[in-house]
Design an enzyme around this catalytic site. Structure first.
Site, PDB file in Angstrom:
ATOM      1  N   THR A 290       4.221   1.884   2.310  1.00 48.23           N
ATOM      2  CA  THR A 290       5.501   2.068   1.625  1.00 48.23           C
ATOM      3  C   THR A 290       6.282   3.229   2.235  1.00 48.23           C
ATOM      4  O   THR A 290       7.449   3.077   2.619  1.00 48.23           O
ATOM      5  CB  THR A 290       5.277   2.294   0.124  1.00 48.23           C
ATOM      6  OG1 THR A 290       4.732   1.095  -0.453  1.00 48.23           O
ATOM      7  CG2 THR A 290       6.569   2.647  -0.590  1.00 48.23           C
TER       8      THR A 290
ATOM      9  N   GLY B 151       0.816  -1.200   0.000  1.00 48.62           N
ATOM     10  CA  GLY B 151       0.000   0.000   0.000  1.00 48.62           C
ATOM     11  C   GLY B 151       0.855   1.256   0.000  1.00 48.62           C
ATOM     12  O   GLY B 151       2.059   1.226   0.264  1.00 48.62           O
ATOM     13  N   CYS B 152       0.215   2.385  -0.297  1.00 52.29           N
ATOM     14  CA  CYS B 152       0.940   3.657  -0.397  1.00 52.29           C
ATOM     15  C   CYS B 152       1.428   4.133   0.980  1.00 52.29           C
ATOM     16  O   CYS B 152       2.617   4.430   1.159  1.00 52.29           O
ATOM     17  CB  CYS B 152       0.065   4.708  -1.066  1.00 52.29           C
ATOM     18  SG  CYS B 152      -1.607   4.824  -0.393  1.00 52.29           S
ATOM     19  N   TYR B 153       0.524   4.202   1.960  1.00 46.30           N
ATOM     20  CA  TYR B 153       0.953   4.598   3.299  1.00 46.30           C
ATOM     21  C   TYR B 153       2.010   3.655   3.864  1.00 46.30           C
ATOM     22  O   TYR B 153       3.020   4.110   4.421  1.00 46.30           O
ATOM     23  CB  TYR B 153      -0.250   4.650   4.251  1.00 46.30           C
ATOM     24  CG  TYR B 153      -1.118   5.879   4.171  1.00 46.30           C
ATOM     25  CD1 TYR B 153      -0.606   7.164   4.342  1.00 46.30           C
ATOM     26  CD2 TYR B 153      -2.498   5.750   3.962  1.00 46.30           C
ATOM     27  CE1 TYR B 153      -1.422   8.284   4.293  1.00 46.30           C
ATOM     28  CE2 TYR B 153      -3.328   6.864   3.915  1.00 46.30           C
ATOM     29  CZ  TYR B 153      -2.788   8.130   4.088  1.00 46.30           C
ATOM     30  OH  TYR B 153      -3.597   9.235   4.051  1.00 46.30           O
TER      31      TYR B 153
END
Length: 354
Positions: A161, A157-159
């Protein structure tokens, strides 16, 4: 599947081509020297040109959108990126794998290894345990060696990462107390996807700044899973997410208690050693902290530090473009590692500035 080492390009299909992650995969893969997009797929818009929904792709992607039948996909592609909402990939991916396709999944369906935990946080039925076990968690800077030669990658996921890249070296070195971590994370509105809601309505988000899913964000177990693995003990974190009235970018600001006396220079040296040879993590000099615009449109994660002897805590600031390093760029990084290519192949984008 052909002999890809002889110059033949790997054929790529993108499921979820009408979402932000899928469209960003198209943008990035257009410049990849060893990959060619042979199918763009949308279950809701099959048979229509993608330029109807995304006019910026006029004369760039000219084929109509395909449907999601695994056999039809396998006839056209070698590798499939599934950029779908959670709850969709879990149903689609098994059929793709059974057709012999390599799969890189951008949804959250295969990141959490414990099915009950997934169901608690995502509110969907968990995939079969065999597929959860097979999926390699593709946070490239941490687990890139595990990705090589595999057929099924779960893209982080973005958060997580931004957060994990900011925390793992310090936890691995034992410099911070894992159970003292507080994460204050902010995202641009594109992180919510293309669907409209009151949350992302212009009049609601413009000139506004608001927290959401406090202590309940579905990325919490993903972050805790990896931190626990690195620390060798169960780690729990306080994680607050906020929406910022900008299109792209994540800033994850992390606070933790120090296990000893360390200064900013120590952290810079530790992180540069940890990420040596990893082309997409840039560690700022002391006293310089990264901003989201400094990674816009690129696959970089930039990290800065402020150790505070007065409080005995460290502040770690990590920024990414949520659609690139937080989604499509990292997925292509995983493709490169999966295929045994250079990690930064086709990803040498300079950030867009200003």
């Amino acid at each position: 599947m052909g002999e890809h080492g002889t110059g033949e390009k790997v054929r790529i299909a993108i499921v979820g081509s009408t979402g932000y992650g899928g469209v960003e995969l198209i943008r990035l893969l257009q410049g990849h020297p060893k990959a060619v997009i042979t199918s763009v797929i949308s279950s809701s818009s099959a048979g229509t040109p993608i330029s109807e929904g995304f006019p910026h792709l006029t004369d760039i992607i000219v084929q109509n959108l395909d449907g999601t039948d695994p056999k039809e996909i396998a006839a056209k592609a070698d590798v499939v990126f599934t950029a779908t909402p959670s709850g969709v990939s879990s149903k689609l991916v098994p059929g793709l794998l059974e057709e012999g396709l390599k799969v890189i999944d951008l949804s959250g369906d295969f990141r959490i290894k414990d099915g009950a935990t997934y169901e608690k946080w995502y509110k969907h039925t968990a995939p079969d345990a065999a597929y959860l076990d097979e999926a390699v968690f593709g946070l490239c800077e941490l687990f890139g060696e595990e990705v090589a030669g595999k057929n099924f990658i779960s893209n982080p996921g973005c958060y997580p990462t931004a957060t994990l890249l900011g925390l793992v070296p310090a936890i691995s070195a034992g410099w911070i107390n894992p159970n003292s971590i507080i994460i204050d994370a902010k995202s641009g509105v594109s992180g919510s996807g293309r669907g409209t809601s009151l949350t992302t309505h212009f009049a609601e988000i413009n000139e506004n700044f608001k927290a959401y899913k406090v202590n309940k964000h579905q990325h919490i177990p993903e972050i805790e899973q990896v931190l626990s693995q690195v620390a060798g003990e169960q780690v729990t974190v306080t994680f607050t997410t906020q929406l910022v009235p900008m299109t792209r970018g994540i800033m994850s600001t992390m606070y933790a208690n120090l296990n000893g006396v360390y200064n900013d220079e120590d952290f810079v040296e530790l992180y540069r050693q940890y990420y040596q040879g990893r082309p997409f993590v840039r560690v700022r000099d002391t006293g310089i902290w990264p901003a989201t615009k400094e990674v816009l449109g690129s696959n970089y994660c930039d990290i800065g530090f402020a150790a505070d002897p007065r409080t005995g805590r460290v502040t770690i600031i990590s920024v990414i473009d949520n659609i690139v390093k937080g989604a499509a760029g990292q997925a292509i990084q995983n493709l490169n590692l999966m295929m045994g290519w250079e990690e930064n192949l086709g990803l040498g984008y300079t950030p867009v500035y200003p």
